[in-house]
Design a protein around this motif. Structure first.
Motif, PDB file in Angstrom:
ATOM      1  N   ALA A 111      57.896  32.442  68.359  1.00 40.77           N
ATOM      2  CA  ALA A 111      58.971  33.218  69.400  1.00 40.77           C
ATOM      3  C   ALA A 111      58.957  32.453  70.548  1.00 40.77           C
ATOM      4  O   ALA A 111      60.153  32.421  71.008  1.00 40.77           O
ATOM      5  N   ALA A 112      57.896  32.084  71.167  1.00 37.76           N
ATOM      6  CA  ALA A 112      57.719  31.558  72.357  1.00 37.76           C
ATOM      7  C   ALA A 112      58.465  29.963  72.101  1.00 37.76           C
ATOM      8  O   ALA A 112      59.252  29.731  73.536  1.00 37.76           O
ATOM      9  N   LEU A 113      58.344  29.379  71.238  1.00 32.90           N
ATOM     10  CA  LEU A 113      58.963  28.061  70.903  1.00 32.90           C
ATOM     11  C   LEU A 113      60.539  28.303  71.113  1.00 32.90           C
ATOM     12  O   LEU A 113      61.148  27.564  71.698  1.00 32.90           O
ATOM     13  N   VAL A 114      61.153  29.108  70.503  1.00 33.92           N
ATOM     14  CA  VAL A 114      62.387  29.272  70.348  1.00 33.92           C
ATOM     15  C   VAL A 114      62.993  29.932  71.672  1.00 33.92           C
ATOM     16  O   VAL A 114      63.954  29.308  72.385  1.00 33.92           O
ATOM     17  N   ALA A 115      62.145  30.641  72.425  1.00 32.50           N
ATOM     18  CA  ALA A 115      62.545  31.107  73.737  1.00 32.50           C
ATOM     19  C   ALA A 115      62.568  29.725  74.820  1.00 32.50           C
ATOM     20  O   ALA A 115      63.649  29.429  75.542  1.00 32.50           O
ATOM     21  N   MET A 116      61.780  28.809  74.633  1.00 32.31           N
ATOM     22  CA  MET A 116      61.628  27.719  75.398  1.00 32.31           C
ATOM     23  C   MET A 116      62.705  26.592  75.252  1.00 32.31           C
ATOM     24  O   MET A 116      63.259  26.185  76.040  1.00 32.31           O
ATOM     25  N   LEU A 117      62.945  26.831  74.048  1.00 28.29           N
ATOM     26  CA  LEU A 117      64.439  25.730  73.512  1.00 28.29           C
ATOM     27  C   LEU A 117      65.498  26.399  74.084  1.00 28.29           C
ATOM     28  O   LEU A 117      66.580  25.815  74.244  1.00 28.29           O
ATOM     29  N   ALA A 118      65.490  27.717  74.110  1.00 33.47           N
ATOM     30  CA  ALA A 118      66.656  28.352  74.838  1.00 33.47           C
ATOM     31  C   ALA A 118      67.035  27.915  76.126  1.00 33.47           C
ATOM     32  O   ALA A 118      68.005  28.027  76.817  1.00 33.47           O
ATOM     33  N   LEU A 119      65.544  27.923  76.965  1.00 35.74           N
ATOM     34  CA  LEU A 119      65.691  27.476  78.153  1.00 35.74           C
ATOM     35  C   LEU A 119      66.444  26.318  78.404  1.00 35.74           C
ATOM     36  O   LEU A 119      66.826  25.806  79.337  1.00 35.74           O
ATOM     37  N   ALA A 120      65.889  25.269  77.515  1.00 36.67           N
ATOM     38  CA  ALA A 120      66.300  23.916  77.547  1.00 36.67           C
ATOM     39  C   ALA A 120      67.732  23.678  77.569  1.00 36.67           C
ATOM     40  O   ALA A 120      68.492  23.056  78.117  1.00 36.67           O
ATOM     41  N   CYS A 121      68.240  24.556  76.436  1.00 33.68           N
ATOM     42  CA  CYS A 121      69.726  24.407  76.288  1.00 33.68           C
ATOM     43  C   CYS A 121      70.362  24.833  77.561  1.00 33.68           C
ATOM     44  O   CYS A 121      71.542  24.561  77.928  1.00 33.68           O
ATOM     45  N   ALA A 122      69.888  26.014  78.075  1.00 35.30           N
ATOM     46  CA  ALA A 122      70.645  26.595  79.467  1.00 35.30           C
ATOM     47  C   ALA A 122      70.547  25.378  80.518  1.00 35.30           C
ATOM     48  O   ALA A 122      71.338  25.114  81.412  1.00 35.30           O
ATOM     49  N   LEU A 123      69.607  24.790  80.739  1.00 36.49           N
ATOM     50  CA  LEU A 123      69.166  23.799  81.365  1.00 36.49           C
ATOM     51  C   LEU A 123      70.228  22.666  81.306  1.00 36.49           C
ATOM     52  O   LEU A 123      70.845  22.219  82.219  1.00 36.49           O
ATOM     53  N   LEU A 124      70.317  22.271  80.065  1.00 33.50           N
ATOM     54  CA  LEU A 124      71.203  21.217  79.540  1.00 33.50           C
ATOM     55  C   LEU A 124      72.649  21.378  79.938  1.00 33.50           C
ATOM     56  O   LEU A 124      73.563  20.739  80.086  1.00 33.50           O
ATOM     57  N   ALA A 125      72.986  22.845  79.938  1.00 31.52           N
ATOM     58  CA  ALA A 125      74.419  23.169  80.037  1.00 31.52           C
ATOM     59  C   ALA A 125      74.799  23.077  81.498  1.00 31.52           C
ATOM     60  O   ALA A 125      76.192  22.686  81.791  1.00 31.52           O
ATOM     61  N   PHE A 126      73.804  23.039  82.426  1.00 28.70           N
ATOM     62  CA  PHE A 126      74.278  22.658  83.807  1.00 28.70           C
ATOM     63  C   PHE A 126      73.856  21.411  84.308  1.00 28.70           C
ATOM     64  O   PHE A 126      74.428  21.138  85.468  1.00 28.70           O
ATOM     65  N   LEU A 127      73.054  20.671  83.655  1.00 25.30           N
ATOM     66  CA  LEU A 127      72.673  19.553  84.467  1.00 25.30           C
ATOM     67  C   LEU A 127      73.793  18.339  84.013  1.00 25.30           C
ATOM     68  O   LEU A 127      74.533  18.623  83.114  1.00 25.30           O
ATOM     69  N   PRO A 128      73.665  17.317  84.744  1.00 24.72           N
ATOM     70  CA  PRO A 128      74.800  16.325  84.501  1.00 24.72           C
ATOM     71  C   PRO A 128      74.546  15.644  83.264  1.00 24.72           C
ATOM     72  O   PRO A 128      73.427  15.777  82.550  1.00 24.72           O
ATOM     73  N   ARG A 129      75.689  15.037  82.858  1.00 22.06           N
ATOM     74  CA  ARG A 129      75.890  14.695  81.318  1.00 22.06           C
ATOM     75  C   ARG A 129      74.769  13.550  81.206  1.00 22.06           C
ATOM     76  O   ARG A 129      74.355  13.219  79.949  1.00 22.06           O
ATOM     77  N   GLN A 130      74.434  12.900  82.324  1.00 26.15           N
ATOM     78  CA  GLN A 130      73.660  11.620  82.108  1.00 26.15           C
ATOM     79  C   GLN A 130      72.066  11.828  81.703  1.00 26.15           C
ATOM     80  O   GLN A 130      71.056  10.950  81.491  1.00 26.15           O
ATOM     81  N   VAL A 131      71.884  13.162  81.994  1.00 24.43           N
ATOM     82  CA  VAL A 131      70.282  13.396  81.623  1.00 24.43           C
ATOM     83  C   VAL A 131      70.146  13.722  80.265  1.00 24.43           C
ATOM     84  O   VAL A 131      71.075  14.472  79.508  1.00 24.43           O
ATOM     85  N   ALA A 132      69.123  13.166  79.695  1.00 25.54           N
ATOM     86  CA  ALA A 132      68.941  13.061  78.336  1.00 25.54           C
ATOM     87  C   ALA A 132      68.602  14.455  78.039  1.00 25.54           C
ATOM     88  O   ALA A 132      67.560  15.231  78.582  1.00 25.54           O
ATOM     89  N   ALA A 133      68.803  14.736  76.532  1.00 20.15           N
ATOM     90  CA  ALA A 133      68.437  16.199  76.198  1.00 20.15           C
ATOM     91  C   ALA A 133      67.120  16.223  75.550  1.00 20.15           C
ATOM     92  O   ALA A 133      66.381  17.146  75.972  1.00 20.15           O
ATOM     93  N   TRP A 134      66.709  15.297  74.851  1.00 19.27           N
ATOM     94  CA  TRP A 134      65.252  15.100  74.364  1.00 19.27           C
ATOM     95  C   TRP A 134      64.048  15.343  75.281  1.00 19.27           C
ATOM     96  O   TRP A 134      63.088  15.946  75.190  1.00 19.27           O
ATOM     97  N   PRO A 135      64.027  14.350  76.356  1.00 22.85           N
ATOM     98  CA  PRO A 135      63.186  14.874  77.160  1.00 22.85           C
ATOM     99  C   PRO A 135      62.996  15.890  77.790  1.00 22.85           C
ATOM    100  O   PRO A 135      61.935  16.533  77.900  1.00 22.85           O
ATOM    101  N   VAL A 136      63.931  16.664  78.023  1.00 19.77           N
ATOM    102  CA  VAL A 136      64.082  18.097  78.649  1.00 19.77           C
ATOM    103  C   VAL A 136      63.426  18.962  77.525  1.00 19.77           C
ATOM    104  O   VAL A 136      62.759  19.974  77.918  1.00 19.77           O
ATOM    105  N   ALA A 137      64.079  18.812  76.376  1.00 24.12           N
ATOM    106  CA  ALA A 137      63.562  19.666  75.221  1.00 24.12           C
ATOM    107  C   ALA A 137      61.909  19.527  74.957  1.00 24.12           C
ATOM    108  O   ALA A 137      61.085  20.383  74.660  1.00 24.12           O
ATOM    109  N   GLY A 138      61.566  18.151  75.243  1.00 22.36           N
ATOM    110  CA  GLY A 138      60.350  17.720  75.048  1.00 22.36           C
ATOM    111  C   GLY A 138      59.130  18.432  75.913  1.00 22.36           C
ATOM    112  O   GLY A 138      58.177  19.270  75.982  1.00 22.36           O
TER     113      GLY A 138
END
Length: 293
Positions: A111-138
Motif C-alpha cells: 500500500a505504501a508503494l502505491v502511495a509513494m508512486l502517487a506522490l511521484a505522479c503529483a511531483l511530475l505534474a508540477f515539475l518542468p517537462r525536462q525532468v525525467a519521470a523514472w528517476p523521480v519514481a525511483g
C-alpha cells in the motif's frame, strides 16, 4: 450558464475559484503529502522501531531538494495526465490500505508503494517537462523502508551469487568449494553472511543513479539504458569486496573490524563514483560536441 452570468450572480464563488486556480504549486503538493499521512505514519513507525534502516530519509531529502531547487520553475498549470494518475493512485493507496468489499487490505509495504508512486505522479505534474519521470519514481520507491524486505527475499540469492563468483576468483590461489552461501577455503569455512549480500550497496547504487540522472538532466530513455550497467557495477563491487576479505581471512590475515568497515566503505564509494560517471558520461560528451561545433 456562461462565465459572465456566473460572475454576475455568484461573484464570491467566482473569486474563490480564481484564488484556487492561482494557488501555488507548493500548496498543492503539500495537500498531496497530507493526503498520504497514513503512509508517513507507517513509515515513521517502521523506522523508529528499528525494523528497517533509515536510508529512505535520504531519498525523501533528495525529492525535497529537487522541488526546492526548481521551485521557481514549477508549473502554474499542472500536467493533467500526471495529476489524474496521482489522484487515482492516492485513491488506490487508500483502498489498498483499508480494503474494500470482499477484497482484503494489502500488506502495508505494498500500500505504501502505491502511495509513494502517487506522490511521484503529483511531483511530475508540477515539475518542468525536462525532468525525467523514472528517476523521480525511483527515488519515491527508494524512500520506502524496504531494506529488510529486500534482505529477506533477495539477500540469500545475492549471497549465493557472491559466494560462487568469489569461488571462481579464489580458485587459482586456494582450494575452495562452495556450500550454499558459505565457502570452504583450505579446510576453513567462511560464511557469506547477510551484510555481505550487498543489499545496502544495491540501494545506494540506485540512489546515486537517480540523483545524478536528475542533476545531469538525463532523459528517461538514457536513464533506463544505463540501469543495467548500474546493476553490473554493484554486483562486481560486492564480489570484489567479498573475495578480497575472504582471501585475507583464508591467508590468516583477517583485517580488524574497523579496517573491514573502512575497506567496505572505500569500495562502496568507488562503486557509487563509477555509477555517477556512467550517468553523467553522455552529458559531458554532448557538451564537448557543442564546443567542437
Amino acid at each position: 450558464m456562461t462565465l459572465d452570468s456566473l460572475a454576475t450572480r455568484h461573484p464570491r464563488l467566482f473569486e474563490a475559484g480564481i484564488r484556487l486556480d492561482r494557488a501555488p504549486a507548493l500548496a498543492w503538493l503539500a495537500l498531496q503529502a497530507a493526503a498520504l499521512a497514513p503512509t508517513w505514519l507507517w513509515m515513521a513507525r517502521r523506522m523508529l522501531d528499528r525494523s528497517d534502516d533509515p536510508l529512505g530519509l535520504l531519498a525523501l531529502a533528495a525529492l525535497a531538494w529537487l522541488v526546492i531547487s526548481l521551485r521557481s520553475e514549477l508549473r502554474a498549470a499542472p500536467r493533467l495526465g500526471w495529476l489524474a494518475l496521482a489522484a487515482a493512485a492516492t485513491l488506490a493507496a487508500t483502498l489498498a490500505r483499508t480494503g474494500v468489499g470482499p477484497l482484503p487490505a494489502l500488506p502495508p509495504l505494498a500500500a505504501a508503494l502505491v502511495a509513494m508512486l502517487a506522490l511521484a505522479c503529483a511531483l511530475l505534474a508540477f515539475l518542468p517537462r525536462q525532468v525525467a519521470a523514472w528517476p523521480v519514481a525511483g527515488l519515491a520507491v527508494l524512500a520506502l523502508p524496504l531494506l529488510s524486505s529486500l534482505q529477506f527475499y533477495a539477500g540469500y540469492p545475492l549471497r549465493v551469487v557472491t559466494a560462487e563468483a568469489s569461488r571462481w576468483l579464489l580458485a587459482p590461489g586456494f582450494e575452495v568449494a562452495r556450500e550454499g552461501s558459505s565457502l570452504w577455503i583450505d579446510g576453513r569455512q567462511v560464511i557469506v553472511d547477510a551484510p555481505c549480500s550487498g543489499v545496502q550497496m544495491v540501494w545506494l547504487g540506485y540512489f546515486t543513479a537517480c540523483v545524478v540522472a536528475l542533476w545531469a538532466r538525463r532523459d528517461d530513455r538514457s536513464f533506463l539504458a544505463r540501469l543495467p550497467v548500474v546493476g553490473v557495477l554493484v554486483l562486481i563491487g560486492n564480489i570484489v569486496r567479498n573475495s578480497i576479505l575472504v582471501a585475507l581471512e583464508a591467508a590468516g590475515h583477517a583485517p580488524a573490524p574497523w579496517l573491514h568497515e573502512a575497506f567496505g566503505l572505500a569500495l562502496l564509494a568507488a562503486v557509487c563514483g563509477g555509477i555517477a560517471c556512467v550517468m553523467n558520461q553522455t552529458n559531458k560528451e554532448s557538451r564537448h560536441g557543442h564546443r567542437a561545433a
